[in-house]
Design a protein around this motif. Structure first.
Motif, PDB file in Angstrom:
ATOM      1  N   ILE A  80      -3.365  -3.468  -2.010  1.00  0.00           N
ATOM      2  CA  ILE A  80      -3.245  -3.054  -3.318  1.00  0.00           C
ATOM      3  C   ILE A  80      -1.804  -2.856  -3.752  1.00  0.00           C
ATOM      4  O   ILE A  80      -1.319  -3.210  -4.655  1.00  0.00           O
ATOM      5  CB  ILE A  80      -4.178  -1.656  -3.458  1.00  0.00           C
ATOM      6  N   THR A  81      -1.070  -2.348  -2.585  1.00  0.00           N
ATOM      7  CA  THR A  81       0.318  -1.893  -2.920  1.00  0.00           C
ATOM      8  C   THR A  81       1.146  -3.486  -2.991  1.00  0.00           C
ATOM      9  O   THR A  81       1.988  -3.234  -3.837  1.00  0.00           O
ATOM     10  CB  THR A  81       1.055  -1.012  -2.082  1.00  0.00           C
ATOM     11  N   ALA A  82       0.725  -4.308  -2.346  1.00  0.00           N
ATOM     12  CA  ALA A  82       1.410  -5.645  -2.505  1.00  0.00           C
ATOM     13  C   ALA A  82       1.033  -6.444  -3.675  1.00  0.00           C
ATOM     14  O   ALA A  82       1.787  -7.447  -3.890  1.00  0.00           O
ATOM     15  CB  ALA A  82       1.059  -6.244  -0.973  1.00  0.00           C
ATOM     16  N   SER A  83      -0.035  -6.117  -4.386  1.00  0.00           N
ATOM     17  CA  SER A  83      -0.271  -6.587  -5.532  1.00  0.00           C
ATOM     18  C   SER A  83       0.189  -6.783  -6.898  1.00  0.00           C
ATOM     19  O   SER A  83       0.084  -7.011  -7.669  1.00  0.00           O
ATOM     20  CB  SER A  83      -1.969  -6.250  -5.883  1.00  0.00           C
ATOM     21  N   GLY A  84       1.426  -5.751  -6.776  1.00  0.00           N
ATOM     22  CA  GLY A  84       2.154  -5.593  -7.830  1.00  0.00           C
ATOM     23  C   GLY A  84       2.288  -4.131  -8.741  1.00  0.00           C
ATOM     24  O   GLY A  84       3.090  -3.975  -9.509  1.00  0.00           O
ATOM     25  N   VAL A  85       1.217  -3.328  -8.149  1.00  0.00           N
ATOM     26  CA  VAL A  85       1.471  -1.809  -8.460  1.00  0.00           C
ATOM     27  C   VAL A  85       2.626  -1.333  -8.045  1.00  0.00           C
ATOM     28  O   VAL A  85       3.014  -1.572  -6.859  1.00  0.00           O
ATOM     29  CB  VAL A  85       0.140  -1.228  -7.944  1.00  0.00           C
ATOM     30  N   SER A  86       3.204  -0.144  -8.643  1.00  0.00           N
ATOM     31  CA  SER A  86       4.262   0.487  -8.225  1.00  0.00           C
ATOM     32  C   SER A  86       3.917   1.379  -6.966  1.00  0.00           C
ATOM     33  O   SER A  86       4.936   1.425  -6.140  1.00  0.00           O
ATOM     34  CB  SER A  86       4.796   1.326  -9.349  1.00  0.00           C
ATOM     35  N   ALA A  87       2.884   2.082  -6.941  1.00  0.00           N
ATOM     36  CA  ALA A  87       2.286   2.821  -5.923  1.00  0.00           C
ATOM     37  C   ALA A  87       1.021   3.151  -5.990  1.00  0.00           C
ATOM     38  O   ALA A  87       0.253   2.979  -7.142  1.00  0.00           O
ATOM     39  CB  ALA A  87       3.178   4.221  -6.041  1.00  0.00           C
ATOM     40  N   ILE A  88       0.352   3.599  -4.971  1.00  0.00           N
ATOM     41  CA  ILE A  88      -0.811   3.955  -4.996  1.00  0.00           C
ATOM     42  C   ILE A  88      -0.947   5.466  -4.247  1.00  0.00           C
ATOM     43  O   ILE A  88      -0.374   5.513  -3.229  1.00  0.00           O
ATOM     44  CB  ILE A  88      -1.932   3.419  -4.394  1.00  0.00           C
ATOM     45  N   VAL A  89      -1.349   6.426  -4.976  1.00  0.00           N
ATOM     46  CA  VAL A  89      -1.466   7.938  -4.444  1.00  0.00           C
ATOM     47  C   VAL A  89      -3.033   8.171  -4.036  1.00  0.00           C
ATOM     48  O   VAL A  89      -3.870   7.969  -4.592  1.00  0.00           O
ATOM     49  CB  VAL A  89      -0.947   8.796  -5.373  1.00  0.00           C
ATOM     50  N   VAL A  90      -3.120   8.700  -2.585  1.00  0.00           N
ATOM     51  CA  VAL A  90      -4.379   8.480  -2.177  1.00  0.00           C
ATOM     52  C   VAL A  90      -4.644  10.171  -1.888  1.00  0.00           C
ATOM     53  O   VAL A  90      -3.705  10.903  -1.175  1.00  0.00           O
ATOM     54  CB  VAL A  90      -4.344   7.926  -0.520  1.00  0.00           C
ATOM     55  N   HIS A  91      -5.490  10.768  -2.412  1.00  0.00           N
ATOM     56  CA  HIS A  91      -5.968  12.103  -2.435  1.00  0.00           C
ATOM     57  C   HIS A  91      -7.117  12.264  -1.399  1.00  0.00           C
ATOM     58  O   HIS A  91      -8.088  11.621  -1.687  1.00  0.00           O
ATOM     59  CB  HIS A  91      -6.390  12.483  -3.782  1.00  0.00           C
ATOM     60  N   ASP A  92      -6.903  13.247  -0.545  1.00  0.00           N
ATOM     61  CA  ASP A  92      -7.653  13.580   0.462  1.00  0.00           C
ATOM     62  C   ASP A  92      -8.399  14.729  -0.103  1.00  0.00           C
ATOM     63  O   ASP A  92      -8.341  15.540  -0.457  1.00  0.00           O
ATOM     64  CB  ASP A  92      -7.130  14.160   1.663  1.00  0.00           C
ATOM     65  N   ARG A  93      -9.835  14.510   0.088  1.00  0.00           N
ATOM     66  CA  ARG A  93     -11.034  15.501  -0.526  1.00  0.00           C
ATOM     67  C   ARG A  93     -11.147  16.819   0.576  1.00  0.00           C
ATOM     68  O   ARG A  93     -11.635  17.621   0.031  1.00  0.00           O
ATOM     69  CB  ARG A  93     -12.195  14.856  -0.421  1.00  0.00           C
ATOM     70  N   ASN A  94     -10.486  16.700   1.609  1.00  0.00           N
ATOM     71  CA  ASN A  94     -10.435  17.791   2.501  1.00  0.00           C
ATOM     72  C   ASN A  94      -9.236  18.642   2.097  1.00  0.00           C
ATOM     73  O   ASN A  94      -8.706  19.666   2.922  1.00  0.00           O
ATOM     74  CB  ASN A  94     -10.499  17.635   3.873  1.00  0.00           C
ATOM     75  N   GLY A  95      -8.288  18.426   1.304  1.00  0.00           N
ATOM     76  CA  GLY A  95      -7.309  19.227   0.947  1.00  0.00           C
ATOM     77  C   GLY A  95      -5.750  18.950   1.521  1.00  0.00           C
ATOM     78  O   GLY A  95      -4.945  19.741   1.498  1.00  0.00           O
ATOM     79  N   ALA A  96      -5.897  18.069   2.291  1.00  0.00           N
ATOM     80  CA  ALA A  96      -4.639  17.432   2.894  1.00  0.00           C
ATOM     81  C   ALA A  96      -3.744  16.818   2.011  1.00  0.00           C
ATOM     82  O   ALA A  96      -3.975  16.790   0.700  1.00  0.00           O
ATOM     83  CB  ALA A  96      -5.044  16.404   3.941  1.00  0.00           C
ATOM     84  N   THR A  97      -2.474  16.981   2.249  1.00  0.00           N
ATOM     85  CA  THR A  97      -1.361  16.340   1.360  1.00  0.00           C
ATOM     86  C   THR A  97      -1.611  15.106   1.092  1.00  0.00           C
ATOM     87  O   THR A  97      -2.245  14.148   1.957  1.00  0.00           O
ATOM     88  CB  THR A  97      -0.070  16.602   2.147  1.00  0.00           C
ATOM     89  N   THR A  98      -1.552  14.869  -0.164  1.00  0.00           N
ATOM     90  CA  THR A  98      -1.544  13.209  -0.660  1.00  0.00           C
ATOM     91  C   THR A  98      -0.718  12.286  -0.093  1.00  0.00           C
ATOM     92  O   THR A  98       0.336  12.655   0.255  1.00  0.00           O
ATOM     93  CB  THR A  98      -1.418  13.325  -2.414  1.00  0.00           C
ATOM     94  N   ARG A  99      -1.016  11.142   0.038  1.00  0.00           N
ATOM     95  CA  ARG A  99      -0.405  10.173   0.521  1.00  0.00           C
ATOM     96  C   ARG A  99       0.268   9.104  -0.654  1.00  0.00           C
ATOM     97  O   ARG A  99      -0.632   8.901  -1.449  1.00  0.00           O
ATOM     98  CB  ARG A  99      -0.772   9.077   1.292  1.00  0.00           C
ATOM     99  N   ARG A 100       1.558   8.942  -0.807  1.00  0.00           N
ATOM    100  CA  ARG A 100       1.803   8.053  -1.788  1.00  0.00           C
ATOM    101  C   ARG A 100       2.412   6.803  -1.102  1.00  0.00           C
ATOM    102  O   ARG A 100       3.500   6.818  -0.191  1.00  0.00           O
ATOM    103  CB  ARG A 100       3.178   8.757  -2.533  1.00  0.00           C
ATOM    104  N   GLU A 101       1.948   5.708  -1.335  1.00  0.00           N
ATOM    105  CA  GLU A 101       2.166   4.515  -0.566  1.00  0.00           C
ATOM    106  C   GLU A 101       2.779   3.349  -1.577  1.00  0.00           C
ATOM    107  O   GLU A 101       2.205   3.167  -2.807  1.00  0.00           O
ATOM    108  CB  GLU A 101       0.854   3.911   0.049  1.00  0.00           C
ATOM    109  N   THR A 102       3.771   2.714  -1.303  1.00  0.00           N
ATOM    110  CA  THR A 102       4.545   1.888  -2.254  1.00  0.00           C
ATOM    111  C   THR A 102       4.587   0.418  -1.315  1.00  0.00           C
ATOM    112  O   THR A 102       4.228   0.454  -0.251  1.00  0.00           O
ATOM    113  CB  THR A 102       5.549   2.296  -2.562  1.00  0.00           C
ATOM    114  N   ALA A 103       4.863  -0.453  -2.017  1.00  0.00           N
ATOM    115  CA  ALA A 103       4.837  -1.755  -1.193  1.00  0.00           C
ATOM    116  C   ALA A 103       6.030  -1.907   0.103  1.00  0.00           C
ATOM    117  O   ALA A 103       6.009  -2.457   0.836  1.00  0.00           O
ATOM    118  CB  ALA A 103       4.980  -3.166  -1.956  1.00  0.00           C
ATOM    119  N   SER A 104       7.123  -0.849  -0.248  1.00  0.00           N
ATOM    120  CA  SER A 104       8.050  -0.928   0.812  1.00  0.00           C
ATOM    121  C   SER A 104       7.979  -0.161   1.850  1.00  0.00           C
ATOM    122  O   SER A 104       8.522  -0.201   2.840  1.00  0.00           O
ATOM    123  CB  SER A 104       9.236  -0.767  -0.105  1.00  0.00           C
ATOM    124  N   GLU A 105       6.832   0.832   1.707  1.00  0.00           N
ATOM    125  CA  GLU A 105       6.610   1.527   2.845  1.00  0.00           C
ATOM    126  C   GLU A 105       5.683   1.173   4.012  1.00  0.00           C
ATOM    127  O   GLU A 105       4.783   0.473   3.958  1.00  0.00           O
ATOM    128  CB  GLU A 105       5.875   2.961   2.254  1.00  0.00           C
TER     129      GLU A 105
END
Length: 105
Positions: A80-105
């Motif tokens: 998804i991040t390689a498809s041209g979006v700037s970033a994807i933010v993954v939210h954990d339902r268990n309250g863990a810190t969100t992850r922000r993924e970009t194509a360069s990460e």
């Protein structure tokens, strides 16, 4: 501590996970109750796990996700991040810190 066998799921309900129960007193939990707990976890993804109390015994009930599913999820995030979006933010339902993924990460 003992583990319960995985319950059968109906043919009309395809899950990507299985129900796992650990603890003492598992023999007190009927197959019908196991099916109901699995359906509850299907219906409400915000529930991370259950604790079932039978007398003085406590039984941990949760989803058991195969590791290949988690690996596939990571691959999908990468795709998804390689498809041209700037970033994807993954939210954990268990309250863990969100992850922000970009194509360069």
């Amino acid at each position: 501590m003992t583990y319960a066998p995985m319950i059968e799921q109906p043919d009309d309900c395809a899950r990507t996970w299985q129900l796992v129960m650990t603890g003492n007193g598992l023999h007190h939990v009927t197959p019908e109750a196991q099916a109901d707990m699995a359906r509850l976890l299907d219906l409400d993804p915000s529930i991370s796990h259950l604790t079932v109390e039978v007398g003085d015994d406590h039984i941990h009930v949760a989803r058991d996700l195969p590791s290949d599913r988690l690996e596939e999820a990571d691959r999908l995030i990468d795709r998804i991040t390689a498809s041209g979006v700037s970033a994807i933010v993954v939210h954990d339902r268990n309250g863990a810190t969100t992850r922000r993924e970009t194509a360069s990460e």
